[in-house]
Design a protein around this motif. Structure first.
Motif, PDB file in Angstrom:
ATOM      1  N   GLN A  60       3.574  23.759 -29.030  1.00 11.87           N
ATOM      2  CA  GLN A  60       5.208  22.870 -29.590  1.00 11.87           C
ATOM      3  C   GLN A  60       5.444  21.694 -28.774  1.00 11.87           C
ATOM      4  N   ALA A  61       4.002  21.344 -28.140  1.00 13.41           N
ATOM      5  CA  ALA A  61       4.255  20.284 -27.119  1.00 13.41           C
ATOM      6  C   ALA A  61       4.619  19.251 -26.779  1.00 13.41           C
ATOM      7  N   ASP A  62       5.493  18.043 -26.117  1.00 10.23           N
ATOM      8  CA  ASP A  62       5.851  17.057 -26.727  1.00 10.23           C
ATOM      9  C   ASP A  62       4.945  16.168 -25.770  1.00 10.23           C
ATOM     10  N   VAL A  63       4.216  16.400 -24.615  1.00 13.63           N
ATOM     11  CA  VAL A  63       3.437  16.065 -23.514  1.00 13.63           C
ATOM     12  C   VAL A  63       2.122  16.719 -23.351  1.00 13.63           C
ATOM     13  N   VAL A  64       1.062  15.542 -23.075  1.00 18.92           N
ATOM     14  CA  VAL A  64       0.199  17.287 -22.066  1.00 18.92           C
ATOM     15  C   VAL A  64      -0.584  17.222 -20.888  1.00 18.92           C
ATOM     16  N   VAL A  65      -0.599  17.406 -20.119  1.00 23.71           N
ATOM     17  CA  VAL A  65      -1.697  16.710 -18.776  1.00 23.71           C
ATOM     18  C   VAL A  65      -2.437  18.174 -18.613  1.00 23.71           C
ATOM     19  N   LEU A  66      -3.686  17.244 -18.785  1.00 31.54           N
ATOM     20  CA  LEU A  66      -5.214  17.580 -18.689  1.00 31.54           C
ATOM     21  C   LEU A  66      -5.824  17.100 -17.234  1.00 31.54           C
ATOM     22  N   SER A  67      -6.259  18.037 -17.155  1.00 28.02           N
ATOM     23  CA  SER A  67      -7.919  17.342 -16.267  1.00 28.02           C
ATOM     24  C   SER A  67      -8.520  16.355 -17.463  1.00 28.02           C
ATOM     25  N   ALA A  68      -8.956  15.403 -16.862  1.00 31.10           N
ATOM     26  CA  ALA A  68      -9.983  13.653 -17.930  1.00 31.10           C
ATOM     27  C   ALA A  68     -10.488  15.010 -18.486  1.00 31.10           C
ATOM     28  N   VAL A  69     -11.092  15.621 -18.546  1.00 30.68           N
ATOM     29  CA  VAL A  69     -12.546  15.831 -19.644  1.00 30.68           C
ATOM     30  C   VAL A  69     -11.938  16.479 -20.412  1.00 30.68           C
ATOM     31  N   GLU A  70     -10.519  17.369 -20.486  1.00 34.26           N
ATOM     32  CA  GLU A  70     -10.391  18.364 -21.143  1.00 34.26           C
ATOM     33  C   GLU A  70      -8.685  16.667 -21.815  1.00 34.26           C
ATOM     34  N   MET A  71      -8.541  16.006 -20.976  1.00 35.19           N
ATOM     35  CA  MET A  71      -7.772  14.689 -22.046  1.00 35.19           C
ATOM     36  C   MET A  71      -8.783  14.224 -23.250  1.00 35.19           C
ATOM     37  N   ASN A  72     -10.051  13.985 -22.735  1.00 36.77           N
ATOM     38  CA  ASN A  72     -11.041  13.529 -23.371  1.00 36.77           C
ATOM     39  C   ASN A  72     -11.035  14.094 -24.904  1.00 36.77           C
ATOM     40  N   ARG A  73     -11.141  15.796 -25.206  1.00 36.76           N
ATOM     41  CA  ARG A  73     -10.895  16.941 -25.685  1.00 36.76           C
ATOM     42  C   ARG A  73     -10.179  16.219 -27.219  1.00 36.76           C
ATOM     43  N   ALA A  74      -9.050  16.044 -26.178  1.00 37.16           N
ATOM     44  CA  ALA A  74      -7.264  16.570 -27.279  1.00 37.16           C
ATOM     45  C   ALA A  74      -7.589  15.199 -27.477  1.00 37.16           C
ATOM     46  N   LEU A  75      -8.238  14.131 -27.287  1.00 38.65           N
ATOM     47  CA  LEU A  75      -8.286  12.666 -27.515  1.00 38.65           C
ATOM     48  C   LEU A  75      -9.226  12.849 -28.930  1.00 38.65           C
ATOM     49  N   GLU A  76      -9.563  13.207 -28.556  1.00 38.78           N
ATOM     50  CA  GLU A  76     -10.819  12.833 -30.109  1.00 38.78           C
ATOM     51  C   GLU A  76     -10.264  14.345 -31.395  1.00 38.78           C
ATOM     52  N   SER A  77      -9.738  15.713 -30.726  1.00 39.89           N
ATOM     53  CA  SER A  77      -9.515  16.474 -31.294  1.00 39.89           C
ATOM     54  C   SER A  77      -8.122  15.846 -32.975  1.00 39.89           C
ATOM     55  N   GLY A  78      -7.481  14.923 -31.779  1.00 38.82           N
ATOM     56  CA  GLY A  78      -6.726  14.519 -32.161  1.00 38.82           C
ATOM     57  C   GLY A  78      -5.270  15.092 -31.991  1.00 38.82           C
ATOM     58  N   GLN A  79      -5.204  16.092 -30.776  1.00 38.24           N
ATOM     59  CA  GLN A  79      -4.104  17.140 -30.312  1.00 38.24           C
ATOM     60  C   GLN A  79      -3.468  15.903 -29.430  1.00 38.24           C
ATOM     61  N   ALA A  80      -3.526  15.083 -28.465  1.00 36.29           N
ATOM     62  CA  ALA A  80      -3.128  13.614 -27.867  1.00 36.29           C
ATOM     63  C   ALA A  80      -3.242  12.804 -28.866  1.00 36.29           C
ATOM     64  N   VAL A  81      -1.819  11.856 -28.480  1.00 34.60           N
ATOM     65  CA  VAL A  81      -2.122  10.439 -29.380  1.00 34.60           C
ATOM     66  C   VAL A  81      -2.877   9.323 -28.811  1.00 34.60           C
ATOM     67  N   ASP A  82      -3.572   8.369 -29.747  1.00 31.38           N
ATOM     68  CA  ASP A  82      -4.868   7.993 -28.810  1.00 31.38           C
ATOM     69  C   ASP A  82      -4.318   6.141 -28.642  1.00 31.38           C
ATOM     70  N   GLY A  83      -4.502   6.056 -27.611  1.00 26.92           N
ATOM     71  CA  GLY A  83      -3.315   4.670 -26.473  1.00 26.92           C
ATOM     72  C   GLY A  83      -2.770   5.105 -26.125  1.00 26.92           C
ATOM     73  N   SER A  84      -1.934   7.249 -25.762  1.00 28.01           N
ATOM     74  CA  SER A  84      -1.179   7.189 -25.228  1.00 28.01           C
ATOM     75  C   SER A  84      -1.467   7.882 -23.244  1.00 28.01           C
ATOM     76  N   ASP A  85      -2.778   7.781 -23.178  1.00 27.06           N
ATOM     77  CA  ASP A  85      -3.147   8.789 -22.033  1.00 27.06           C
ATOM     78  C   ASP A  85      -2.966   7.158 -20.759  1.00 27.06           C
ATOM     79  N   LEU A  86      -2.596   8.003 -19.772  1.00 28.59           N
ATOM     80  CA  LEU A  86      -2.886   7.528 -18.756  1.00 28.59           C
ATOM     81  C   LEU A  86      -2.643   8.473 -17.414  1.00 28.59           C
ATOM     82  N   ASP A  87      -3.577   7.473 -16.065  1.00 30.55           N
ATOM     83  CA  ASP A  87      -3.983   8.755 -15.249  1.00 30.55           C
ATOM     84  C   ASP A  87      -2.654   8.831 -14.303  1.00 30.55           C
ATOM     85  N   VAL A  88      -2.883   9.690 -13.921  1.00 28.65           N
ATOM     86  CA  VAL A  88      -1.456  10.288 -13.111  1.00 28.65           C
ATOM     87  C   VAL A  88      -2.009  11.049 -11.644  1.00 28.65           C
TER      88      VAL A  88
END
Length: 214
Positions: A60-88
């Motif tokens: 149900q999420a609009d935003v995902v906040v993850l470790s870099a390794v988890e975010m890479n998997r989210a981007l590769e799997s299409g769970q997160a929008v490519d190009g929208s990620d930002l180091d925080v």
């Protein structure tokens, strides 16, 4: 042992803006490492936050906040929008020591100490687990259960998960935390605004209140 990769979803309800116009609500799914900091940031953004636990919130999420390794998997799997990620944030690792263990002042002391050691499980904790190679394996237990980690006499955890404990700095690479718009968001504009907020000066102040830095 708690299931690895447990997500903590922090639901941040957008309050009225300074001009009086209301913002749409967003739901933020965060890993256990990032969740305490996202909660702090949500308060800085809206003044209120709700919390739910479990993977069911991630869908149900609009935003995902993850470790870099988890975010890479989210981007590769299409769970997160490519190009929208930002180091925080960059979250350092610490030994969280509770109770009467004054002799523990470094990772090296664990090899001589008799306490069992808890360490966060999951892909983001790979370097931390390697750092415990000198400790008897029978005394080391991996877990993603926050209650178990927070009640352990000695735990190797990210600083964001060490509240209330004596914190001993360790030589383990920090966890890089990244935020991105969820591919399933129904409010992509609001989600993108929240991601930008996390990377902004105001968002960084909120993360700093959690004890971490960019």
């Amino acid at each position: 042992m708690a299931k690895r990769g447990l997500w903590v979803a922090v639901m941040a309800a957008m309050a009225a803006a300074a001009a009086g116009a209301s913002r749409p609500s967003v739901t933020v799914a965060a890993s256990e490492i990032a969740a305490p900091c996202v909660r702090a940031a949500a308060r800085g953004w809206t003044g209120s936050a709700g919390l739910c636990v479990g993977r069911r919130c991630g869908a149900q999420a609009d935003v995902v906040v993850l470790s870099a390794v988890e975010m890479n998997r989210a981007l590769e799997s299409g769970q997160a929008v490519d190009g929208s990620d930002l180091d925080v944030a960059r979250v350092p690792w610490v030994l969280a020591v509770r109770g009467d263990s004054p002799e523990i002042r470094s990772l090296g002391d664990l090899a001589r100490d008799e306490h069992d050691v808890r360490v966060l499980g999951g892909p983001a904790a790979y370097e931390a687990r390697r750092a415990l190679a000198g400790v008897d394996r029978a005394r080391v237990r991996e877990t993603t259960d926050e209650r178990e980690l927070s009640s352990a006499a000695v735990a190797l955890v990210p600083l964001s998960m060490a509240r209330g404990a004596r914190q001993v700095a360790v030589d383990v690479p920090p966890v890089v935390v990244r935020a991105a718009v969820s591919a399933g968001s129904r409010r992509p504009d609001a989600a993108a605004a929240f991601v930008r907020f996390l990377g902004s000066e105001a968002g960084q102040r909120a993360f700093a209140a959690c004890g971490v830095t960019q």
